[in-house]
Scaffold this active site. Structure first.
Site, PDB file in Angstrom:
ATOM      1  CG  ASP A   1      -1.883   1.116   1.265  1.00  0.00           C
ATOM      2  OD1 ASP A   1      -1.510   2.181   1.792  1.00  0.00           O
ATOM      3  OD2 ASP A   1      -3.000   0.956   0.753  1.00  0.00           O
ATOM      4  NE  ARG A   2      -0.186   1.912  -4.317  1.00  0.00           N
ATOM      5  CZ  ARG A   2      -0.957   0.819  -4.331  1.00  0.00           C
ATOM      6  NH1 ARG A   2      -0.471  -0.342  -3.945  1.00  0.00           N
ATOM      7  NH2 ARG A   2      -2.222   0.885  -4.692  1.00  0.00           N
TER       8      ARG A   2
ATOM      9  CB  CYS B   1      -1.168   3.829  -9.815  1.00  0.00           C
ATOM     10  SG  CYS B   1      -1.070   4.387  -8.093  1.00  0.00           S
ATOM     11  CG  ASN B   2      -2.411  10.083 -10.911  1.00  0.00           C
ATOM     12  OD1 ASN B   2      -1.980  10.951 -11.664  1.00  0.00           O
ATOM     13  ND2 ASN B   2      -3.571   9.483 -11.126  1.00  0.00           N
ATOM     14  CB  THR B   3      -0.292   7.380  -5.286  1.00  0.00           C
ATOM     15  OG1 THR B   3      -1.532   8.079  -5.295  1.00  0.00           O
ATOM     16  CG2 THR B   3       0.380   7.559  -3.945  1.00  0.00           C
ATOM     17  CB  ALA B   4       2.654   3.830  -7.923  1.00  0.00           C
TER      18      ALA B   4
ATOM     19  CE  LYS C   1      -6.827   2.486  -3.868  1.00  0.00           C
ATOM     20  NZ  LYS C   1      -6.071   1.843  -4.957  1.00  0.00           N
TER      21      LYS C   1
ATOM     22  CB  CYS D   1      -6.809   9.413  -7.624  1.00  0.00           C
ATOM     23  SG  CYS D   1      -7.018   7.765  -6.913  1.00  0.00           S
TER      24      CYS D   1
END
Lengths: 242, 242
Positions: A51-52, A86-89, A169, A200
């Protein structure tokens, strides 16, 4: 098959529904009369990557080694250009690029360029993204460098947005996540946002352009368009957030 | 992550929209509260695999070598169980199985078992499938072996169905493919079908269970359920063709 076509590798599973949405849009936006006009796309949907948000908060292992391994798996399988749904990654983009020889197309860059193209006059840009993405300032730094100011959600408003993301999710149906998303968009608009980056990949699963009083820039669609063009496919016309 | 989970490999691109639909259903039908509850799925969406209908008619190269190569690519990338989001290409199932060491889950077997489970009394079963799938008798032989008779479309009715499939593959919107599908279902019912196998993964993109007066067995959903169970995931309840 055009000799100039390049096989696309997609790091996915972050989350799986967003990856399926990204894939569906990649297929729908490719101009094709038959199967063979489409792009060769290899997807590594690995939802087991740590999990980011937890990693950012110091509560879990870094996803970097698994992201790098996914990129290598795709490259070994034949991917000639890589991307990640995925943006966050993208906070771990450097680790991914270091693990492969082939080019990696950044979702962040594609989204920022789409923002400049569609909203060249917008001085204040809203960034709708999860905690870890905001904390890594993936969008805010580049917006500031370009002379724009970023507005983001804080406190309860951001917490409500996170609740919506986690509900998506978890596969929850119903209008509740969409209602929270619309409230988030209203809040950013009240803060002066003249355009809003949907930063996102879960967002387009429930939010549509008609839900926003200002232009909504989909990071999913921005990367989809970039990938199709760089891979040598033909782009089919379409409205974002259709 | 459960130690008993197995990574799924999907041979896809036959066509791409059907593969995206298969992937979306795999994700939606997996019971999950967070990303990490989902299955690791690797998809090789290779639409460049030679046309199955053309090959069957002697007008093109065999897709067998490319299907075997796709299976090997997935196995090398880490897939522990394999499947294919296309009924017709199961005519080359032997070539695929010969190319890999890991188990291959047959969409045809999953669909026939789902038909027996849901419609144990049906003596006459309609098979809605493309020319090459019908000519290979992938469903008819097993139905006959089980004491059931198969009814299929012929002549102009089958030609109209093929027009619908090719329109879906070409990304055509509108109700025209759906209208042709509903007519096909009506025709099979008139021929006595007490249940109808949707033996082509493009069908659920436009046809819903409410469009049929008899049970419609989705080959996509039958394989999705089989894959989730064999891969060690938890199955979320859902209606087929929802």
């Amino acid at each position: 098959m055009s000799a100039s076509r390049r096989t696309v590798g997609v790091i996915g599973g972050l989350g799986p529904a967003a990856t399926a949405d990204f894939f569906f849009r990649l297929v729908s936006r490719t101009e094709a009369r038959r199967d063979q006009d489409h792009l060769h796309i290899i997807i590594d949907n690995n939802p087991l990557i740590p999990d980011r948000n937890a990693a950012r908060k110091g509560g879990g292992p870094s996803p970097a080694p698994d992201l790098a391994a996914s990129a290598q798996r795709l490259e070994s399988a034949g991917a000639e250009i890589l991307c990640m749904a995925c943006n966050t990654a993208h906070a771990y983009e450097r680790d991914i690029r270091a693990a492969i020889r082939r080019p990696f197309l950044s979702m962040i860059d594609a989204t920022l360029e789409e923002t400049s193209r569609r909203c060249p006059q917008a001085r204040t840009v809203g960034v709708l993204a999860v905690d870890a993405c905001l904390e890594a300032e993936l969008y805010q730094k580049s917006l500031a460098a370009g002379g724009r100011s970023a507005v983001i959600l804080e406190g309860g408003a951001q917490a409500s947005f996170m609740t919506a993301i986690n509900a998506i999710k978890a596969g929850e149906a119903g209008d509740e996540p969409a209602r929270r998303m619309r409230a988030a968009v209203q809040e950013l608009t009240l803060q002066g946002a003249e355009a809003i980056i949907a930063g996102c990949t879960e967002i387009p699963l429930v939010l549509h352009s008609r839900d926003a009083p200002v232009p909504l820039i989909s990071s999913t669609d921005a990367l989809v368009e970039r990938v199709i063009i760089v891979a040598g496919g033909a782009l089919r016309k379409s409205d974002q957030f259709a």
